[in-house]
Design a protein around this motif. Sequence first.
Motif, mmCIF file in Angstrom:
data_model
loop_
_atom_site.group_PDB
_atom_site.id
_atom_site.type_symbol
_atom_site.label_atom_id
_atom_site.label_comp_id
_atom_site.label_asym_id
_atom_site.label_seq_id
_atom_site.Cartn_x
_atom_site.Cartn_y
_atom_site.Cartn_z
ATOM 1 N N ARG A 108 13.722 -12.298 -15.654
ATOM 2 C CA ARG A 108 14.880 -11.981 -14.811
ATOM 3 C C ARG A 108 14.455 -11.664 -13.379
ATOM 4 O O ARG A 108 15.042 -12.193 -12.421
ATOM 5 N N VAL A 109 13.438 -10.829 -13.225
ATOM 6 C CA VAL A 109 12.993 -10.476 -11.871
ATOM 7 C C VAL A 109 12.392 -11.692 -11.175
ATOM 8 O O VAL A 109 12.655 -11.930 -9.979
ATOM 9 N N HIS A 110 11.608 -12.468 -11.908
ATOM 10 C CA HIS A 110 10.964 -13.631 -11.300
ATOM 11 C C HIS A 110 11.989 -14.680 -10.867
ATOM 12 O O HIS A 110 11.880 -15.234 -9.769
ATOM 13 N N ASN A 111 12.959 -14.954 -11.696
ATOM 14 C CA ASN A 111 13.901 -16.037 -11.424
ATOM 15 C C ASN A 111 15.094 -15.631 -10.560
ATOM 16 O O ASN A 111 15.559 -16.407 -9.726
ATOM 17 N N LEU A 112 15.578 -14.406 -10.757
ATOM 18 C CA LEU A 112 16.855 -14.033 -10.141
ATOM 19 C C LEU A 112 16.776 -12.842 -9.187
ATOM 20 O O LEU A 112 17.735 -12.598 -8.453
ATOM 21 N N GLY A 113 15.687 -12.105 -9.215
ATOM 22 C CA GLY A 113 15.639 -10.876 -8.424
ATOM 23 C C GLY A 113 14.382 -10.748 -7.596
ATOM 24 O O GLY A 113 13.640 -11.707 -7.380
ATOM 25 N N HIS A 114 14.123 -9.530 -7.125
ATOM 26 C CA HIS A 114 12.930 -9.190 -6.381
ATOM 27 C C HIS A 114 12.322 -7.936 -6.999
ATOM 28 O O HIS A 114 13.064 -7.035 -7.421
ATOM 29 N N PRO A 115 10.993 -7.827 -7.036
ATOM 30 C CA PRO A 115 10.407 -6.568 -7.499
ATOM 31 C C PRO A 115 10.780 -5.438 -6.540
ATOM 32 O O PRO A 115 10.774 -5.649 -5.318
ATOM 33 N N PRO A 116 11.103 -4.259 -7.058
ATOM 34 C CA PRO A 116 11.560 -3.169 -6.188
ATOM 35 C C PRO A 116 10.473 -2.593 -5.293
ATOM 36 O O PRO A 116 10.773 -1.942 -4.290
ATOM 37 N N ARG A 117 9.205 -2.820 -5.642
ATOM 38 C CA ARG A 117 8.102 -2.320 -4.832
ATOM 39 C C ARG A 117 7.093 -3.445 -4.600
ATOM 40 O O ARG A 117 7.158 -4.490 -5.247
ATOM 41 N N ARG A 118 6.151 -3.210 -3.693
ATOM 42 C CA ARG A 118 5.178 -4.257 -3.372
ATOM 43 C C ARG A 118 3.825 -3.636 -3.057
ATOM 44 O O ARG A 118 3.727 -2.586 -2.415
ATOM 45 N N LEU A 119 2.767 -4.286 -3.519
ATOM 46 C CA LEU A 119 1.410 -3.857 -3.238
ATOM 47 C C LEU A 119 1.030 -4.239 -1.813
ATOM 48 O O LEU A 119 1.324 -5.355 -1.354
ATOM 49 N N THR A 120 0.365 -3.314 -1.117
ATOM 50 C CA THR A 120 -0.017 -3.511 0.275
ATOM 51 C C THR A 120 -1.448 -3.032 0.492
ATOM 52 O O THR A 120 -1.888 -2.050 -0.113
ATOM 53 N N PHE A 121 -2.163 -3.733 1.364
ATOM 54 C CA PHE A 121 -3.512 -3.338 1.760
ATOM 55 C C PHE A 121 -3.434 -2.589 3.078
ATOM 56 O O PHE A 121 -2.735 -3.017 4.007
ATOM 57 N N LEU A 122 -4.153 -1.478 3.169
ATOM 58 C CA LEU A 122 -4.104 -0.645 4.370
ATOM 59 C C LEU A 122 -5.479 -0.565 5.028
ATOM 60 O O LEU A 122 -6.487 -0.301 4.361
ATOM 61 N N HIS A 123 -5.501 -0.785 6.337
ATOM 62 C CA HIS A 123 -6.666 -0.493 7.157
ATOM 63 C C HIS A 123 -6.445 0.898 7.742
ATOM 64 O O HIS A 123 -5.510 1.110 8.527
ATOM 65 N N LEU A 124 -7.280 1.848 7.368
ATOM 66 C CA LEU A 124 -7.083 3.228 7.794
ATOM 67 C C LEU A 124 -7.877 3.524 9.060
ATOM 68 O O LEU A 124 -8.954 2.956 9.301
ATOM 69 N N ASP A 125 -7.352 4.440 9.864
ATOM 70 C CA ASP A 125 -8.028 4.895 11.072
ATOM 71 C C ASP A 125 -9.390 5.476 10.703
ATOM 72 O O ASP A 125 -9.479 6.406 9.887
ATOM 73 N N GLY A 126 -10.452 4.922 11.282
ATOM 74 C CA GLY A 126 -11.794 5.348 10.937
ATOM 75 C C GLY A 126 -12.358 6.447 11.817
ATOM 76 O O GLY A 126 -13.535 6.794 11.689
#
Length: 362
Positions: A259-277
Amino acid sequence: MIPSPLLNRPGAVEGGGPDTGVAAHYGDPFREQRFLADGQAVVDLSHRGVVTVSGPDRLSWLNTLSSQLLLGLQPGQSSETLLLTVQGRIEHSVHVVDDGAVAWLITEGSEAAPLAAWLERMKFMLRVEVTDATDAWAVLGATRALPELGDDVLVWDDPWPSTGSGGYAYSTVDDAGHPGRERPWFEYLVPRDGLEAAVTSSGLALAGSLAAEALRIAAWRPRHGFETDEKTIPHELDLLRTAVHLAKGCYKGQETIARVHNLGHPPRRLTFLHLDGSQHTLPAVGSAVLSEGRTVGRVTSVGHHYEMGPIALAVLKRSADASADLLVQDGEEMYAAGQEVIVAPDAGQVVGRATGFLKGPR
């Protein structure tokens, strides 16, 4: 948890949390990380859990329970699968390799006993035997094949980040450009009482869990218990590429996957962060991620990469602005964070939403 004998090596500093029982490092984390990335080191993963499933029905049985197509898995062939709740949320994440007689399941250490107990309850009348083999078997990790360990050593070859048959990529880059290409990963099953001998046989240096984690984060590779929580569905972490077969038969949670794959969107998303060094500390796992003063997610993994500096993975709300600079808040400390989108905000809805249905009264 069984403390590793490799903690007796000079300079060993034990890890914490889920990595308790093995060394976080052996005195020089960045050197160890370079060696591991270059295939010149192995990492002690003996805190991982190992569950075995034997019997003639093992693969067909596991196939009916999990998200991946495991029928026809050949001896020595590796796979990744998930056990889901009815709502499609990730309950167990499993690395699978079969030797022709036994299916070996590698999990997080805390997951082995619950996984074995759950599988035991699902046996019914099938010809399978489930064993928690963590006390007898240990795991070593490396970024290359290790023929030095011998031909009879079973190895799990991480399929990440290749999009497998029946899989689907949710990331913003294609397979060829995925940073996971820079981190091949192998997990070797060795007898626990032969762990030190296996390290010696490899002829390689030892790296700690900090090195392995930094390379994992840089590869955008989700880890169970870090990127997952009680609400996580596979789409949010781009796990449809390696751990889900969209065209296999029924299994628990399949309706949500489709259902999510065909008709919807995942409510959250994985993200990569570059942090202040510029700061000398790293934010804690679980720290809030802010956008324009509003909490939009949390840090799930954090590390210090030998080339990129401080990096992290975070799970954000889908509605979070994908182009915005972010802040990570850990108590009173604030860390500037530039985001590199992994799962696209518009991922999913492959078929499109159904229309034309009558709406009921509110």
